[in-house]
Design a protein around this motif. Structure first.
Motif, PDB file in Angstrom:
ATOM      1  N   ILE A 105      -3.925   2.465  36.472  1.00  0.00           N
ATOM      2  CA  ILE A 105      -3.786   1.239  37.441  1.00  0.00           C
ATOM      3  C   ILE A 105      -2.311   0.666  37.409  1.00  0.00           C
ATOM      4  O   ILE A 105      -1.571   0.505  38.463  1.00  0.00           O
ATOM      5  N   GLU A 106      -1.814   0.810  36.093  1.00  0.00           N
ATOM      6  CA  GLU A 106      -0.230   0.306  35.981  1.00  0.00           C
ATOM      7  C   GLU A 106       0.503   1.293  36.849  1.00  0.00           C
ATOM      8  O   GLU A 106       1.560   0.786  37.396  1.00  0.00           O
ATOM      9  N   LYS A 107       0.190   2.601  36.476  1.00  0.00           N
ATOM     10  CA  LYS A 107       1.018   3.636  37.091  1.00  0.00           C
ATOM     11  C   LYS A 107       0.840   3.508  38.651  1.00  0.00           C
ATOM     12  O   LYS A 107       1.903   3.467  39.471  1.00  0.00           O
ATOM     13  N   HIS A 108      -0.020   3.452  39.128  1.00  0.00           N
ATOM     14  CA  HIS A 108      -0.268   3.092  40.643  1.00  0.00           C
ATOM     15  C   HIS A 108       0.284   2.092  41.301  1.00  0.00           C
ATOM     16  O   HIS A 108       0.809   1.988  42.513  1.00  0.00           O
ATOM     17  N   LEU A 109       0.166   0.996  40.333  1.00  0.00           N
ATOM     18  CA  LEU A 109       1.041  -0.388  40.857  1.00  0.00           C
ATOM     19  C   LEU A 109       2.289  -0.122  40.807  1.00  0.00           C
ATOM     20  O   LEU A 109       2.917  -0.597  41.794  1.00  0.00           O
ATOM     21  N   SER A 110       2.755   0.485  39.841  1.00  0.00           N
ATOM     22  CA  SER A 110       4.325   0.730  39.827  1.00  0.00           C
ATOM     23  C   SER A 110       4.549   1.708  41.172  1.00  0.00           C
ATOM     24  O   SER A 110       5.892   1.317  41.765  1.00  0.00           O
ATOM     25  N   GLU A 111       3.995   2.612  41.328  1.00  0.00           N
ATOM     26  CA  GLU A 111       4.278   3.361  42.532  1.00  0.00           C
ATOM     27  C   GLU A 111       4.186   2.657  43.727  1.00  0.00           C
ATOM     28  O   GLU A 111       4.997   2.733  44.674  1.00  0.00           O
ATOM     29  N   PHE A 112       3.145   1.986  43.848  1.00  0.00           N
ATOM     30  CA  PHE A 112       2.992   0.990  45.100  1.00  0.00           C
ATOM     31  C   PHE A 112       4.283   0.221  45.151  1.00  0.00           C
ATOM     32  O   PHE A 112       4.706  -0.174  46.352  1.00  0.00           O
ATOM     33  N   GLN A 113       4.645  -0.436  44.215  1.00  0.00           N
ATOM     34  CA  GLN A 113       5.740  -1.419  44.161  1.00  0.00           C
ATOM     35  C   GLN A 113       6.929  -0.671  44.606  1.00  0.00           C
ATOM     36  O   GLN A 113       7.928  -1.334  45.356  1.00  0.00           O
ATOM     37  N   LYS A 139       6.808   0.040  48.210  1.00  0.00           N
ATOM     38  CA  LYS A 139       6.934  -1.155  48.987  1.00  0.00           C
ATOM     39  C   LYS A 139       8.621  -1.351  49.067  1.00  0.00           C
ATOM     40  O   LYS A 139       9.016  -1.832  50.080  1.00  0.00           O
TER      41      LYS A 139
END
Length: 127
Positions: free
Chosen positions: A111-119, A122
């Protein structure tokens, strides 16, 4: 307190009492001897009672020691068996919990990895 010390003190007290009575008695010799005999018998009876009580106490202590020697090792052995049984029963549960914790940690990392990629994506779009 040792019994011998107690009896020495008791004997000393009795002798002191007898001497005091002898020196301060207003009774006749016959009356005094009779009184002294009664007092002597009373002290002998009291001394016999004390001796019986000491024997009872000693017997009780011996009984307690004997019972403790039998009870305590059995209690310790039962406790060890209970702990071993508990460890055996809970070992699979502990393994499952550790696996679930590891799985949750992996999920959180993903989740942290996906969140980082999403940010990052963005930010890339905003620039």
């Amino acid at each position: 307190m040792k019994a011998s010390t107690f009896f020495i003190g008791l004997t000393t007290g009795v002798i002191g009492g007898v001497v005091t009575v002898l020196l301060s008695t207003p009774q006749s010799g016959k009356d005094f001897r009779s009184s002294l005999q009664v007092t002597k018998e009373d002290y002998q009876n009291k001394l016999a009672d004390i001796k019986d009580q000491m024997q009872n106490i000693k017997g009780s202590i011996d009984d307690i020691k004997h019972e403790a020697k039998q009870t305590i090792p059995k209690f310790v052995e039962d406790t060890k068996e209970s702990i071993a049984s508990w460890q055996t029963e809970t070992s699979p549960i502990q393994d499952n919990l550790q696996q679930e914790i590891a799985s949750l940690q992996n999920t959180v990392e993903e989740i942290e990895k996906h969140l980082s990629e999403f940010q990052n994506r963005k930010r890339g779009k905003n620039t």
